[in-house]
Design an enzyme around this catalytic site. Structure first.
Site, PDB file in Angstrom:
ATOM      1  N   ASP A 105       1.077  -1.218  -0.023  1.00 49.45           N
ATOM      2  CA  ASP A 105      -0.022  -0.086  -0.042  1.00 49.45           C
ATOM      3  C   ASP A 105       0.886   1.258   0.082  1.00 49.45           C
ATOM      4  O   ASP A 105       2.153   1.237   0.334  1.00 49.45           O
ATOM      5  CB  ASP A 105      -0.789   0.010   1.290  1.00 49.45           C
ATOM      6  CG  ASP A 105      -1.903  -1.186   1.179  1.00 49.45           C
ATOM      7  OD1 ASP A 105      -2.033  -1.523   0.217  1.00 49.45           O
ATOM      8  OD2 ASP A 105      -2.323  -1.612   2.334  1.00 49.45           O
TER       9      ASP A 105
HETATM   10  N1  URA Z   1      -1.142  -5.917   3.910  1.00 48.41           N
HETATM   11  C1  URA Z   1      -1.632  -4.846   3.869  1.00 48.41           C
HETATM   12  O1  URA Z   1      -2.829  -4.480   4.383  1.00 48.41           O
HETATM   13  N2  URA Z   1      -0.987  -3.972   3.111  1.00 48.41           N
HETATM   14  C2  URA Z   1       0.109  -3.860   2.560  1.00 48.41           C
HETATM   15  O2  URA Z   1       0.868  -3.086   1.966  1.00 48.41           O
HETATM   16  C3  URA Z   1       0.650  -5.162   2.393  1.00 48.41           C
HETATM   17  C4  URA Z   1       0.013  -6.122   3.087  1.00 48.41           C
END
Ligand code: URA
Length: 245
Positions: A105
């Site tokens: 993310d």
């Molecule tokens: N899980 C998440 O919620 N976000 C990420 O970036 C990676 C794994």
């Protein structure tokens, strides 16, 4: 024996784009087996001919592998009109076709593998392979023993099935801030999976960082926002995932 054009060898070696390497050849800066060559389209044997640029021998590799310590605020994408992407951080790297293996993310930090080896990426991301991904996280609130059990047995995150069993390890609880530090190892890669798992136990993620993906571990010496090539050993360990069923 692998016969390829000299200009392709040079672009694959990362010293420049096709037009840049053609220029270098014209200027007499490239030697094959000790002799300056001035033609881009000659065929060479990538496995046995010795190609050098400014006296330095170049190593041929068909695919390229980089470890990036992704900072928050950067998109896990190859390009974006308005926002900085993880490929923008690979300054000085001119290989085409590079892409991040899976997504973190925008606000997540940590290990991101960037490659042009599509088959390896496919294996690492395949839901069938259950490649481990370990995250360090800070959660809002006190993660209790029963939360650890729920996380490790599988959580309902609103999908057809619960998440697969995970490994949840408590690092510490800061009473004053009411925050918990945790290590979570998951074997799947569902959208926002870690955040949704933590939401499901009522302790939302405040900070998330990926530490490892399969055998690949974020290099502690790497500064945030920086990258390096994978070592031969790291590459050969990752290739095992291609072979395993
Ligand atoms: N899980 C998440 O919620 N976000 C990420 O970036 C990676 C794994």
């Amino acid at each position: 024996m692998k016969q390829i054009r000299l200009d392709k060898f040079l672009t694959d070696s990362g010293i420049g784009t096709r037009s840049e390497v053609k220029n270098l050849i014209k200027k007499g800066q490239i030697a094959v087996n000790g002799s300056i060559v001035k033609k881009s389209d000659i065929k060479i044997d990538a496995t046995s001919d010795k190609v050098s640029y400014q006296g330095k021998e170049l190593r041929y590799s068909e695919f390229h592998y980089y470890m990036l310590y992704k900072p928050a605020g950067v998109l896990s994408a190859t390009e974006d009109k308005n926002q900085e992407t993880v490929l923008d951080l690979l300054k000085g790297v001119s290989h085409k076709n590079l892409f991040p293996v899976g997504r973190l993310d925008k606000d997540t930090e940590g290990l991101l593998l960037i490659t042009d080896d599509g088959a390896l990426a496919h294996s690492l991301l395949s839901p069938k392979k259950h490649v481990d991904k370990t995250y360090y996280l800070i959660a809002d609130g006190k993660v209790e023993a029963e939360d650890l059990t729920t996380l490790s047995e599988g959580v309902d995150i609103g999908e057809e099935k619960k998440t697969l069993p995970a490994k949840a390890k408590l690092i510490s609880y800061d009473k004053a801030a009411d925050r918990t530090e945790l290590l979570l190892t998951i074997h799947e890669g569902k959208f926002h999976q870690v955040k949704r798992m933590m939401e499901a136990v009522g302790k939302p993620v405040l900070y998330l960082k990926r530490l490892s993906m399969g055998s690949l571990v974020l290099d502690e010496k790497l500064e945030k926002g920086c990258f390096r090539e994978l070592t031969d050993e790291e590459i050969s360990c990752l290739r095992q995932y291609k072979i395993q069923k």
